[in-house]
Design a protein around this motif. Structure first.
Motif, PDB file in Angstrom:
ATOM      1  N   SER A  61       0.830  -1.200   0.000  1.00 20.73           N
ATOM      2  CA  SER A  61       0.000   0.000   0.000  1.00 20.73           C
ATOM      3  C   SER A  61       0.861   1.245   0.000  1.00 20.73           C
ATOM      4  O   SER A  61       2.047   1.209   0.318  1.00 20.73           O
ATOM      5  CB  SER A  61      -0.922   0.011   1.235  1.00 20.73           C
ATOM      6  N   GLY A  62       0.242   2.378  -0.380  1.00 23.35           N
ATOM      7  CA  GLY A  62       0.935   3.655  -0.369  1.00 23.35           C
ATOM      8  C   GLY A  62       0.761   4.399  -1.684  1.00 23.35           C
ATOM      9  O   GLY A  62       0.323   3.834  -2.705  1.00 23.35           O
ATOM     10  N   PHE A  63       1.081   5.658  -1.673  1.00 24.38           N
ATOM     11  CA  PHE A  63       0.926   6.510  -2.858  1.00 24.38           C
ATOM     12  C   PHE A  63       1.781   5.998  -4.018  1.00 24.38           C
ATOM     13  O   PHE A  63       1.309   5.899  -5.154  1.00 24.38           O
ATOM     14  CB  PHE A  63       1.303   7.951  -2.508  1.00 24.38           C
ATOM     15  N   ASP A  64       3.046   5.669  -3.741  1.00 26.68           N
ATOM     16  CA  ASP A  64       3.914   5.166  -4.802  1.00 26.68           C
ATOM     17  C   ASP A  64       3.388   3.855  -5.374  1.00 26.68           C
ATOM     18  O   ASP A  64       3.519   3.590  -6.573  1.00 26.68           O
ATOM     19  CB  ASP A  64       5.340   4.967  -4.273  1.00 26.68           C
ATOM     20  N   VAL A  65       2.812   3.032  -4.515  1.00 23.54           N
ATOM     21  CA  VAL A  65       2.239   1.759  -4.974  1.00 23.54           C
ATOM     22  C   VAL A  65       1.061   2.030  -5.917  1.00 23.54           C
ATOM     23  O   VAL A  65       0.929   1.399  -6.970  1.00 23.54           O
ATOM     24  CB  VAL A  65       1.783   0.898  -3.779  1.00 23.54           C
ATOM     25  N   ASP A  66       0.222   2.994  -5.554  1.00 27.96           N
ATOM     26  CA  ASP A  66      -0.922   3.338  -6.407  1.00 27.96           C
ATOM     27  C   ASP A  66      -0.462   3.917  -7.743  1.00 27.96           C
ATOM     28  O   ASP A  66      -1.029   3.604  -8.797  1.00 27.96           O
ATOM     29  CB  ASP A  66      -1.834   4.335  -5.687  1.00 27.96           C
ATOM     30  N   VAL A  67       0.553   4.773  -7.696  1.00 27.33           N
ATOM     31  CA  VAL A  67       1.091   5.351  -8.930  1.00 27.33           C
ATOM     32  C   VAL A  67       1.680   4.248  -9.809  1.00 27.33           C
ATOM     33  O   VAL A  67       1.404   4.168 -11.015  1.00 27.33           O
ATOM     34  CB  VAL A  67       2.161   6.423  -8.617  1.00 27.33           C
ATOM     35  N   ALA A  68       2.492   3.381  -9.212  1.00 26.23           N
ATOM     36  CA  ALA A  68       3.147   2.313  -9.968  1.00 26.23           C
ATOM     37  C   ALA A  68       2.131   1.339 -10.558  1.00 26.23           C
ATOM     38  O   ALA A  68       2.283   0.873 -11.700  1.00 26.23           O
ATOM     39  CB  ALA A  68       4.125   1.568  -9.068  1.00 26.23           C
ATOM     40  N   THR A  69       1.085   1.041  -9.807  1.00 28.83           N
ATOM     41  CA  THR A  69       0.046   0.134 -10.297  1.00 28.83           C
ATOM     42  C   THR A  69      -0.685   0.740 -11.491  1.00 28.83           C
ATOM     43  O   THR A  69      -0.981   0.053 -12.479  1.00 28.83           O
ATOM     44  CB  THR A  69      -0.958  -0.183  -9.168  1.00 28.83           C
ATOM     45  N   TYR A  70      -0.981   2.033 -11.406  1.00 23.53           N
ATOM     46  CA  TYR A  70      -1.639   2.730 -12.508  1.00 23.53           C
ATOM     47  C   TYR A  70      -0.748   2.711 -13.753  1.00 23.53           C
ATOM     48  O   TYR A  70      -1.215   2.411 -14.857  1.00 23.53           O
ATOM     49  CB  TYR A  70      -1.947   4.174 -12.097  1.00 23.53           C
ATOM     50  N   ILE A 228      10.034   8.660 -11.376  1.00 21.21           N
ATOM     51  CA  ILE A 228      10.078   7.211 -11.544  1.00 21.21           C
ATOM     52  C   ILE A 228      11.362   6.881 -12.292  1.00 21.21           C
ATOM     53  O   ILE A 228      11.563   7.319 -13.434  1.00 21.21           O
ATOM     54  CB  ILE A 228       8.849   6.693 -12.312  1.00 21.21           C
ATOM     55  N   GLY A 229      12.233   6.143 -11.635  1.00 22.97           N
ATOM     56  CA  GLY A 229      13.526   5.819 -12.212  1.00 22.97           C
ATOM     57  C   GLY A 229      13.447   4.657 -13.187  1.00 22.97           C
ATOM     58  O   GLY A 229      12.765   3.666 -12.937  1.00 22.97           O
ATOM     59  N   VAL A 230      14.148   4.804 -14.328  1.00 24.16           N
ATOM     60  CA  VAL A 230      14.268   3.729 -15.309  1.00 24.16           C
ATOM     61  C   VAL A 230      15.734   3.639 -15.741  1.00 24.16           C
ATOM     62  O   VAL A 230      16.528   4.544 -15.511  1.00 24.16           O
ATOM     63  CB  VAL A 230      13.375   3.976 -16.550  1.00 24.16           C
ATOM     64  N   LYS A 231      16.069   2.535 -16.372  1.00 25.15           N
ATOM     65  CA  LYS A 231      17.437   2.344 -16.842  1.00 25.15           C
ATOM     66  C   LYS A 231      17.782   3.417 -17.877  1.00 25.15           C
ATOM     67  O   LYS A 231      16.932   3.838 -18.671  1.00 25.15           O
ATOM     68  CB  LYS A 231      17.576   0.953 -17.455  1.00 25.15           C
ATOM     69  N   LYS A 232      19.010   3.872 -17.867  1.00 26.19           N
ATOM     70  CA  LYS A 232      19.464   4.911 -18.781  1.00 26.19           C
ATOM     71  C   LYS A 232      19.172   4.508 -20.233  1.00 26.19           C
ATOM     72  O   LYS A 232      19.512   3.413 -20.674  1.00 26.19           O
ATOM     73  CB  LYS A 232      20.973   5.126 -18.593  1.00 26.19           C
ATOM     74  N   LEU A 244       1.552   8.937 -16.527  1.00 31.10           N
ATOM     75  CA  LEU A 244       1.430   9.894 -15.426  1.00 31.10           C
ATOM     76  C   LEU A 244       0.506  11.054 -15.810  1.00 31.10           C
ATOM     77  O   LEU A 244      -0.289  11.528 -14.993  1.00 31.10           O
ATOM     78  CB  LEU A 244       2.812  10.428 -15.034  1.00 31.10           C
ATOM     79  N   GLU A 245       0.601  11.510 -17.045  1.00 34.53           N
ATOM     80  CA  GLU A 245      -0.299  12.572 -17.514  1.00 34.53           C
ATOM     81  C   GLU A 245      -1.750  12.094 -17.484  1.00 34.53           C
ATOM     82  O   GLU A 245      -2.653  12.834 -17.078  1.00 34.53           O
ATOM     83  CB  GLU A 245       0.098  13.000 -18.930  1.00 34.53           C
ATOM     84  N   ASP A 246      -1.960  10.843 -17.887  1.00 31.67           N
ATOM     85  CA  ASP A 246      -3.316  10.280 -17.865  1.00 31.67           C
ATOM     86  C   ASP A 246      -3.836  10.172 -16.431  1.00 31.67           C
ATOM     87  O   ASP A 246      -5.023  10.416 -16.166  1.00 31.67           O
ATOM     88  CB  ASP A 246      -3.329   8.895 -18.510  1.00 31.67           C
ATOM     89  N   MET A 247      -2.964   9.811 -15.510  1.00 32.22           N
ATOM     90  CA  MET A 247      -3.365   9.648 -14.114  1.00 32.22           C
ATOM     91  C   MET A 247      -3.845  10.966 -13.522  1.00 32.22           C
ATOM     92  O   MET A 247      -4.807  10.998 -12.736  1.00 32.22           O
ATOM     93  CB  MET A 247      -2.192   9.091 -13.291  1.00 32.22           C
TER      94      MET A 247
END
Length: 279
Positions: A61-70, A228-232, A244-247
């Motif tokens: 649970s948590g805000f980051d979890v909700d963002v990541a799930t979306y 949100i970190g991703v590989k270079k 994220l814009e859609d969210m």
């Protein structure tokens, strides 16, 4: 007899061809596909930050979890296709570089130093360094009021050092192993203030057992741009930015803020625009 032999051989070849085609179809489903639609996606989060990212007996649970799930849903993955992996602060860049996770949403502030090692989508939340106080505290109204007060943060925290060096040099800085330990000290009166990002503080204060016992100072001492970190070089960056814009546009972002931080009366900043990093 010859005809039977040829027919049998043809049947064998046909069976092998069908099997190979089936295997080839399965190969298209990459367990760690970055393009979505695969069997699973591995996402890094915090496991020990209430309101942000927390592992509980009931799940995550948590805000980051909700963002990541979306975001994962927008990439083509259902909630049951997500594998959550703990991403401690010191391990995040290495986890992305090794490919241990496809992306990380873990109160991950975008900084020039980190941008040299990984790419960031977002920001998706603008947090600020703040202090958590007891609800009945009336004397601490600004960072300067922390002078001669017992200030707590976790060992190695840059937040506490920032207050000590520039804002309240006479603060009595005490470092505890965890924020939970600081919180216990704050509750007992041994500590006057706990400092870190306001989003993290709000997450702790929003827990049911602490409802009404603490308040945020609202000092906004620094800007913390969560990305949100991703590989270079990953093509996921653009896809995550679109998610994220859609969210934000469909109201899911506001709902996640209210759900995870609402009980702490967290006065959050509006959702930041993608690429707008506040210094």
């Amino acid at each position: 007899m010859k005809l039977r032999k040829v027919t049998a051989a043809s049947a064998v070849l046909l069976a092998l061809s069908v099997a190979a085609t089936a295997c080839g179809g399965d190969d298209k489903k990459d367990d760690n596909s970055s393009s979505g639609g695969g069997k699973k996606i591995t996402i890094g989060i915090k496991f020990d930050q209430p309101g942000i990212g927390q592992k509980t007996p009931q799940g995550y649970s948590g805000f980051d979890v909700d963002v990541a799930t979306y975001v994962a849903k927008k990439l083509g993955y259902g909630a049951d296709q997500i594998e959550w992996k703990e991403s401690k602060s010191a391990d995040r860049e290495t986890m992305l570089q090794r490919g241990d996770v496809q992306f990380i949403a873990a109160s991950y502030s975008i900084t020039p130093e980190r941008q040299q090692k990984v790419d960031f989508a977002g920001p998706y939340l603008l947090a600020h360094q703040d202090v958590l106080l007891r609800a009945d505290e009336s004397k601490i109204k600004s960072p300067a009021d922390l002078n001669n007060k017992n200030l707590c943060s976790v060992a190695g925290s840059t937040s506490a050092q920032n207050v000590k060096k520039t804002l309240a040099p006479k603060a009595n800085l005490q470092t505890y192993p965890t924020y939970s330990a600081c919180l216990s000290g704050l509750q007992s009166g041994a500590i006057d203030a706990l400092t870190t990002d306001d989003s993290i503080l709000a997450g702790y204060a929003a827990q049911s057992q602490f409802k009404g016992k603490f308040k945020l100072g609202g000092f906004k001492m620094t800007n913390e741009n969560y990305g949100i970190g991703v590989k270079k070089g990953s093509d996921l960056k653009a896809k995550i930015n679109k998610a994220l814009e859609d969210m934000v546009s469909d109201g899911s972002w506001d709902a996640a803020v209210k759900k995870n931080f609402g009980p702490a009366n967290y006065k959050n900043e509006p959702a930041p625009k993608i690429g707008d990093i506040k210094s």
